[in-house]
Design a protein around this motif. Structure first.
Motif, PDB file in Angstrom:
ATOM      1  N   GLY A   1       0.794  -1.220   0.000  1.00 34.70           N
ATOM      2  CA  GLY A   1       0.000   0.000   0.000  1.00 34.70           C
ATOM      3  C   GLY A   1       0.823   1.264   0.000  1.00 34.70           C
ATOM      4  O   GLY A   1       0.297   2.353   0.245  1.00 34.70           O
ATOM      5  N   ALA A   2       2.122   1.144  -0.272  1.00 28.71           N
ATOM      6  CA  ALA A   2       3.011   2.313  -0.340  1.00 28.71           C
ATOM      7  C   ALA A   2       3.877   2.177  -1.587  1.00 28.71           C
ATOM      8  O   ALA A   2       4.502   1.130  -1.803  1.00 28.71           O
TER       9      ALA A   2
ATOM     10  N   ARG B   1      -0.224   1.142   5.181  1.00 25.62           N
ATOM     11  CA  ARG B   1      -1.306   2.023   5.617  1.00 25.62           C
ATOM     12  C   ARG B   1      -1.933   1.439   6.877  1.00 25.62           C
ATOM     13  O   ARG B   1      -2.095   0.225   6.988  1.00 25.62           O
ATOM     14  N   VAL B   2      -2.270   2.300   7.793  1.00 24.74           N
ATOM     15  CA  VAL B   2      -2.970   1.919   9.012  1.00 24.74           C
ATOM     16  C   VAL B   2      -4.295   2.666   9.015  1.00 24.74           C
ATOM     17  O   VAL B   2      -4.302   3.910   8.998  1.00 24.74           O
ATOM     18  N   ALA B   3      -5.398   1.904   8.985  1.00 25.81           N
ATOM     19  CA  ALA B   3      -6.738   2.522   8.910  1.00 25.81           C
ATOM     20  C   ALA B   3      -6.805   3.511   7.754  1.00 25.81           C
ATOM     21  O   ALA B   3      -7.387   4.592   7.866  1.00 25.81           O
ATOM     22  N   GLY B   4      -6.169   3.136   6.627  1.00 22.50           N
ATOM     23  CA  GLY B   4      -6.254   3.950   5.419  1.00 22.50           C
ATOM     24  C   GLY B   4      -5.222   5.036   5.287  1.00 22.50           C
ATOM     25  O   GLY B   4      -5.126   5.678   4.237  1.00 22.50           O
ATOM     26  N   ARG B   5      -4.414   5.282   6.322  1.00 21.16           N
ATOM     27  CA  ARG B   5      -3.424   6.362   6.277  1.00 21.16           C
ATOM     28  C   ARG B   5      -2.011   5.783   6.246  1.00 21.16           C
ATOM     29  O   ARG B   5      -1.711   4.817   6.960  1.00 21.16           O
ATOM     30  N   HIS B   6      -1.133   6.382   5.456  1.00 17.11           N
ATOM     31  CA  HIS B   6       0.233   5.892   5.341  1.00 17.11           C
ATOM     32  C   HIS B   6       0.950   5.985   6.690  1.00 17.11           C
ATOM     33  O   HIS B   6       0.784   6.952   7.432  1.00 17.11           O
ATOM     34  N   ALA B   7       1.747   4.956   6.960  1.00 18.97           N
ATOM     35  CA  ALA B   7       2.507   4.908   8.217  1.00 18.97           C
ATOM     36  C   ALA B   7       3.700   3.993   8.049  1.00 18.97           C
ATOM     37  O   ALA B   7       3.768   3.177   7.115  1.00 18.97           O
ATOM     38  N   ALA B   8       4.654   4.141   8.956  1.00 24.07           N
ATOM     39  CA  ALA B   8       5.813   3.249   9.029  1.00 24.07           C
ATOM     40  C   ALA B   8       5.797   2.581  10.405  1.00 24.07           C
ATOM     41  O   ALA B   8       5.724   3.282  11.420  1.00 24.07           O
ATOM     42  N   LEU B   9       5.857   1.265  10.416  1.00 21.42           N
ATOM     43  CA  LEU B   9       5.794   0.519  11.668  1.00 21.42           C
ATOM     44  C   LEU B   9       7.129  -0.167  11.919  1.00 21.42           C
ATOM     45  O   LEU B   9       7.554  -1.029  11.122  1.00 21.42           O
ATOM     46  N   LEU B  10       7.813   0.231  12.965  1.00 24.07           N
ATOM     47  CA  LEU B  10       9.077  -0.384  13.344  1.00 24.07           C
ATOM     48  C   LEU B  10       8.755  -1.608  14.204  1.00 24.07           C
ATOM     49  O   LEU B  10       8.062  -1.502  15.225  1.00 24.07           O
ATOM     50  N   CYS B  11       9.268  -2.785  13.780  1.00 23.56           N
ATOM     51  CA  CYS B  11       8.885  -4.039  14.425  1.00 23.56           C
ATOM     52  C   CYS B  11      10.100  -4.928  14.635  1.00 23.56           C
ATOM     53  O   CYS B  11      11.163  -4.714  14.057  1.00 23.56           O
ATOM     54  N   GLU B  12       9.887  -5.960  15.465  1.00 17.77           N
ATOM     55  CA  GLU B  12      10.872  -7.021  15.614  1.00 17.77           C
ATOM     56  C   GLU B  12      10.156  -8.354  15.470  1.00 17.77           C
ATOM     57  O   GLU B  12       8.989  -8.504  15.887  1.00 17.77           O
TER      58      GLU B  12
END
Length: 395
Positions: free
Chosen positions: A356-357, A382-393
């Motif tokens: 989605g990006a 996208r989170v709930a339709g809005r662009h985002a970056a999620l830092l995860c492990e």
């Protein structure tokens, strides 16, 4: 491999040279190896062909394991060949159904036919390309119950066979530098012929995983297969080699074994929920089979965003059908912000995933100028339709 190259290869001298060319010869100093083999009296064509076979045998170990060391290949044939682990499952369907004689139509270099013959099935392997059919004949030579025909699938008399297996050519003709055919009507043989044949006897059909789902016949069992994280094929199964009550299946093969999720139809979707403590990335076979909803319910998760195949929730569940991650922090999808945050956290190794990006992960990673001893996974989505970056492990 062209016909003249194959003719020279299939001589006592040629086959000995292929076996003598060590893996180090095929992958190390090519100039020195060519000079040594030419000094021994071998022709330039044979030396080049033998070294190519050595390189392809190394590459083929991922699909054929130790069997690769005694096989011959073409570039295109190896690329399109079924992994032996998957071919064994194909063969198992016919064997379990009590089918004795199988026609492997579009056999390529013979990967599936080898698996059929290994289970004792009487298999006739057919390919329209002369070089490919000859290579398949060499690869199937150890199996007494296998034979090879150089012919078009449409010219073969099918009356003597209990079951059929089709692997229609989905690339342009040739043995190297082929391109993918996007229109199924251009396949060889055509899907009309394949599906008409499937109406008369048990039949398996190997297709690309991105095959248009709207063209899947209603009476077929459709199984998407993932091997070591890569979706490798869509198998359509008809008659006795299809399973009752199953129309959609995702089979995941990994180091821990095989895992399957199946249903009578596409699974119902789950609702979009707020970003939770965990994020899951469903396996590609699950996505292709449209069984994401079933996986989500098993994890107590919801969709991260409409139309985005990521799941999220607050329970640390696990599934063989989805990779799990713990969400460390959410950021806006802004490169300057992300570069500063990654550097501040000492992240030098970054796995970048995106849905989605419109971002090239490799180019993005380069622009981040990563430094440091730590590692992480970054989802650009996208989170709930809005662009985002999620830092995860990973968990």
């Amino acid at each position: 491999m062209e016909r003249a190259e194959l003719v020279e290869l299939l001589t006592p001298e040629g086959l000995r040279l292929v076996d003598e060319v060590a893996e180090t010869d095929a992958g190390s100093d090519v100039v020195a190896t060519v000079s040594r083999l030419r000094a021994a009296g071998h022709s330039p064509t044979l030396v080049a062909t033998a070294l190519t076979q050595g390189r392809l045998r190394i590459k083929a170990r991922a699909k054929f394991g130790d069997f690769a060391s005694r096989m011959l290949f073409t570039e295109a044939g190896l690329e399109q060949a079924t992994r032996l682990r998957v071919a064994a499952l194909h063969a198992g369907r016919f064997h379990s159904a009590g089918i004795g004689r199988v026609a492997d139509l579009g056999c390529g270099i013979g990967g599936d036919a080898m698996a059929f013959a290994a289970l004792g099935l009487d298999v006739t392997a057919v390919d329209v390309d002369e070089v490919t059919a000859t290579v398949a004949s060499y690869n199937l030579a150890p199996f007494e119950s296998a034979r090879v025909e150089h012919a078009s699938a449409t010219d073969v008399d099918l009356d003597g066979f209990d079951g059929l297996y089709f692997d229609p050519a989905r690339r342009t003709a040739g043995h190297r530098n082929t391109s993918r055919l996007t229109d199924p009507s251009d396949y060889t043989p055509s899907l009309d012929f394949v599906f008409e044949s499937a109406a008369s006897r048990p039949t398996g059909v190997k297709l690309g995983p991105g095959f248009d789902r709207s063209q899947i016949p209603d009476d077929a069992e459709a199984q998407w297969v993932s091997a070591d994280g890569q979706v490798v094929e869509l198998g359509l199964w008809f008659g006795a080699v299809a399973r009752d009550g199953i129309r959609r299946s995702a089979l995941v093969l990994d180091a821990d074994g095989s895992h399957e999720l199946h249903a009578v139809a596409d699974s119902d979707d789950v609702d979009t929920v707020e970003l939770g403590e965990y994020l899951w990335e469903p396996d590609g076979a699950i996505i292709r089979a449209r069984l994401i909803g079933d996986v989500a319910r098993s994890l107590g998760a919801g969709m991260l965003s409409d139309g985005i195949a990521y799941l999220t929730g607050n329970d640390a569940g696990s599934s063989p059908f989805a990779a799990g991650f713990r969400v460390i922090e959410r950021f806006p999808l802004d490169e300057r912000t992300l570069k500063k945050e990654l550097r501040g956290r000492g992240i030098g190794t970054l796995e970048v995933k995106k849905r989605g990006a419109d971002i090239d992960p490799a180019a993005f990673r380069t622009r981040m100028s990563l430094k440091g001893p730590n590692s992480a996974t970054l989802f650009l989505t996208r989170v709930a339709g809005r662009h985002a970056a999620l830092l995860c492990e990973r968990v």
